[in-house]
Every structure is written in structure tokens, then in C-alpha cells.
Write an enzyme that holds these catalytic residues in place. Structure first.
Site, PDB file in Angstrom:
ATOM      1  N   GLU A 244       0.823  -1.210   0.000  1.00 12.71           N
ATOM      2  CA  GLU A 244       0.000   0.000   0.000  1.00 12.71           C
ATOM      3  C   GLU A 244       0.858   1.261   0.000  1.00 12.71           C
ATOM      4  O   GLU A 244       0.404   2.319  -0.407  1.00 12.71           O
ATOM      5  CB  GLU A 244      -0.890   0.026   1.243  1.00 12.71           C
TER       6      GLU A 244
ATOM      7  N   ASP B  97     -12.215  -7.786   2.385  1.00 14.86           N
ATOM      8  CA  ASP B  97     -12.797  -9.095   2.706  1.00 14.86           C
ATOM      9  C   ASP B  97     -14.061  -8.905   3.522  1.00 14.86           C
ATOM     10  O   ASP B  97     -14.363  -7.801   3.966  1.00 14.86           O
ATOM     11  CB  ASP B  97     -11.773  -9.938   3.495  1.00 14.86           C
TER      12      ASP B  97
HETATM   13  N1  SAH Z   1      -2.384 -12.027   5.666  1.00 18.04           N
HETATM   14  C1  SAH Z   1      -1.673 -10.814   5.943  1.00 18.04           C
HETATM   15  C2  SAH Z   1      -2.061 -10.328   7.301  1.00 18.04           C
HETATM   16  C3  SAH Z   1      -2.844  -9.128   7.218  1.00 18.04           C
HETATM   17  S1  SAH Z   1      -3.503  -8.672   8.745  1.00 18.04           S
HETATM   18  C4  SAH Z   1      -0.205 -11.051   5.881  1.00 18.04           C
HETATM   19  O1  SAH Z   1       0.188 -12.192   5.775  1.00 18.04           O
HETATM   20  O2  SAH Z   1       0.560 -10.078   5.919  1.00 18.04           O
HETATM   21  C5  SAH Z   1      -4.768  -7.697   8.186  1.00 18.04           C
HETATM   22  C6  SAH Z   1      -4.445  -6.248   7.922  1.00 18.04           C
HETATM   23  O3  SAH Z   1      -5.506  -5.734   7.149  1.00 18.04           O
HETATM   24  C7  SAH Z   1      -4.409  -5.416   9.179  1.00 18.04           C
HETATM   25  O4  SAH Z   1      -3.509  -4.357   9.011  1.00 18.04           O
HETATM   26  C8  SAH Z   1      -5.871  -4.941   9.336  1.00 18.04           C
HETATM   27  O5  SAH Z   1      -5.938  -3.581   9.673  1.00 18.04           O
HETATM   28  C9  SAH Z   1      -6.508  -5.152   7.967  1.00 18.04           C
HETATM   29  N2  SAH Z   1      -7.656  -6.079   7.875  1.00 18.04           N
HETATM   30  C10 SAH Z   1      -8.168  -6.489   6.700  1.00 18.04           C
HETATM   31  N3  SAH Z   1      -9.195  -7.338   6.896  1.00 18.04           N
HETATM   32  C11 SAH Z   1      -9.337  -7.481   8.238  1.00 18.04           C
HETATM   33  C12 SAH Z   1     -10.216  -8.263   9.050  1.00 18.04           C
HETATM   34  N4  SAH Z   1     -11.133  -9.067   8.512  1.00 18.04           N
HETATM   35  N5  SAH Z   1     -10.074  -8.178  10.395  1.00 18.04           N
HETATM   36  C13 SAH Z   1      -9.138  -7.378  10.931  1.00 18.04           C
HETATM   37  N6  SAH Z   1      -8.271  -6.639  10.207  1.00 18.04           N
HETATM   38  C14 SAH Z   1      -8.354  -6.674   8.866  1.00 18.04           C
END
Ligand code: SAH
Length: 256
Positions: A12, A217
Site C-alpha cells: 500500500e 474481505d
Molecule cells: N495475511 C496478511 C495479514 C494481514 S492482517 C499477511 O500475511 O501479511 C490484516 C491487515 O488488514 C491489518 O492491518 C488490518 O488492519 C486489515 N484487515 C483487513 N481485513 C481485516 C479483518 N477481517 N479483520 C481485521 N483486520 C483486517
């Protein structure tokens, strides 16, 4: 004005750093801070990494060490209600820490010793962000997002929402869990892991801030599927163009 721009994920932030004129990189507390001009705005870009503590540390450092006067958080989030679709944009008007629970000492969700459960974002920045997001959807979206990716994620006519965002040190990935959160917080638009921490820091330091999130999502069992693909091919484009429109909007509005 010196604008601090926080992103949680590398993809991002990358486009913004590339767009900076004469960026200057400084390391502090395991993070890289990029200082420079973004569309004529004095800016500092940084990756917070994930979660409330990471975001709070980053926001505090931006203010105390880098002298930013405003903070903007761009990122992705899970949908907080069935009416919010993947690809929609949420501008936070208020933010709550949905994992805060110091009962029986304080009411549930209240941040101890602030007397607050909800922290309001800056009204003016919120309006400018909403304008920027609308301009992105109207002017940039069609050209900025690859048609194949648009089809994969069924992005048709994404919409802008303004309202409540809930944060916690929790990736929400269950239908019952997101339903329970929706019931606990009427009007919930999105769930994520940083915004309300930035909100508390900015409240305590008296810094205007805004949070804008692209829905990646549905915060259900499928939340992790295609998450990184969405971030790379869709959310990174949203973040770049919305911040660009935001900076252009600030330039235009400060003209005499
Ligand atoms: N799979 C990713 C992890 C992302 S954590 C990796 O391997 O790097 C999720 C990030 O997106 C966090 O910064 C949060 O702010 C946001 N986010 C997106 N969907 C989310 C959800 N369903 N619940 C909580 N945070 C979410």
C-alpha cells in the site's frame, strides 16, 4: 502542514514512496520513515506494521520526532455489515477499540481514564478524504484497476461509506464473530487492526487525523483467501489514487 501517512502493508505504501520528490529515508524504532514532497504536500510516509501497539508507536513517533501536524491512515479492512462490499471505501467518522474490556472497573469498550469509547476523526479531513475517494471512483477507478482483477473480485460500482470503524488486535475471520460485532456496534462499517489506536494517540496529542479503508474481505471464513492478491492489485491502487486526490484537493482548497 506536514502530513504523516501511515500504511499497514508494504504494497500500500510502495507507490506513494515512488511518487515522492527527493525522498529522504530515516530509520527509527525498526521502521523506515520517508520524508519528501507528495503532490506539493510536505509528507512523511511510514509502514506501521500490523496491530494497535505498532500503529500507536508509529503515530506517536510521527508527531514527536518528525513533527507532523496531520495524520492519515490508509489501509484495508473487513466489511462490518452485509451491505458493505469488497472494493467499497470506508472513511472513518469515529473509531472504537472493540477488544477493550476493563470491566468491572470501566464500562465495556471504554478506554480507561479518557471516559470515551468512540474517538472522532477530524471533520475537515474526513470531508476532504470523502471528496478524494469520490473523485477516485469517478475519475481514476476505471483506468487504475485492471479489468481482470475487477472481474476476479466482482468489483462493480464500488461505493463510499462514512461512519464507524472498529479496531482490535484480532483479524476477524468468522461469520458469527462479525455478526456479534455488528450487534455490539450499530452502524459498524469496517473492522481492522490499527485505526482506533491512531485515533487515541491523535486525541491525546491534539493532532487532526483521518482513516480511510478499502474493504478487502467480508471478515468471515473466507477473509484470508486472496487477501494478498487484493492488496497488491486493487488496494494499493486505491491508496495511491486516493492519497493523490487528497493532496491535490488540499492544494486546491488552500488557494486564495
Ligand atoms: N495475511 C496478511 C495479514 C494481514 S492482517 C499477511 O500475511 O501479511 C490484516 C491487515 O488488514 C491489518 O492491518 C488490518 O488492519 C486489515 N484487515 C483487513 N481485513 C481485516 C479483518 N477481517 N479483520 C481485521 N483486520 C483486517
Amino acid at each position: 502542514m506536514r502530513l504523516g501517512i501511515i500504511s499497514a502493508l508494504h504494497e500500500e505504501q510502495q507507490g506513494l514512496v515512488e511518487a515522492m520528490e527527493r525522498p529522504y529515508k530515516l530509520m527509527h524504532g525498526m521502521r523506515e520513515y520517508f520524508l519528501g514532497q507528495l503532490w506539493e504536500i510536505d509528507a512523511v510516509c511510514v509502514l506501521s506494521r500490523i496491530g494497535k501497539v505498532a500503529a500507536a508507536m508509529t503515530a506517536t513517533t510521527l508527531v514527536e520526532k518528525f513533527g507532523v501536524t496531520h495524520i492519515l491512515f490508509t489501509g484495508v479492512a473487513g466489511a462490518g455489515a452485509p451491505s458493505i462490499r469488497v472494493g467499497d471505501i470506508v472513511v472513518a467518522e469515529s473509531l472504537v477499540q472493540h477488544d477493550m474490556d476493563a470491566r468491572p472497573l470501566f464500562p465495556r469498550f471504554e478506554v480507561p481514564l479518557t471516559g470515551l469509547t468512540h474517538f472522532s476523526s477530524d471533520r475537515h479531513m474526513g470531508l476532504q478524504l470523502a471528496d478524494a475517494a469520490q473523485r477516485f471512483l469517478a475519475q481514476d477507478f476505471a483506468a487504475a484497476i485492471d479489468p481482470q482483477e475487477r472481474a476476479v473480485f466482482a468489483l462493480s460500482g464500488p461505493r463510499l461509506h462514512r461512519g464507524l470503524v472498529a479496531s482490535a488486535d484480532e483479524f476477524v475471520s468468522g461469520r458469527e464473530r462479525i455478526q456479534a460485532l455488528g450487534e455490539a456496534f450499530p452502524g459498524l462499517l469496517a473492522v481492522e487492526m490499527e485505526g482506533a489506536a491512531v485515533a487515541q494517540v491523535c486525541f491525546e496529542l491534539g493532532i487532526p487525523f483521518g482513516v480511510i479503508r478499502t474493504i478487502s474481505d467480508n471478515a468471515n471464513e473466507n477473509a484470508a483467501t486472496d487477501f494478498m492478491r487484493f492488496v497488491k492489485s486493487v488496494a494499493s491502487r486505491y491508496a495511491f489514487h486516493i492519497v493523490r486526490q487528497f493532496c491535490l484537493g488540499i492544494n486546491a482548497s488552500s488557494l486564495p
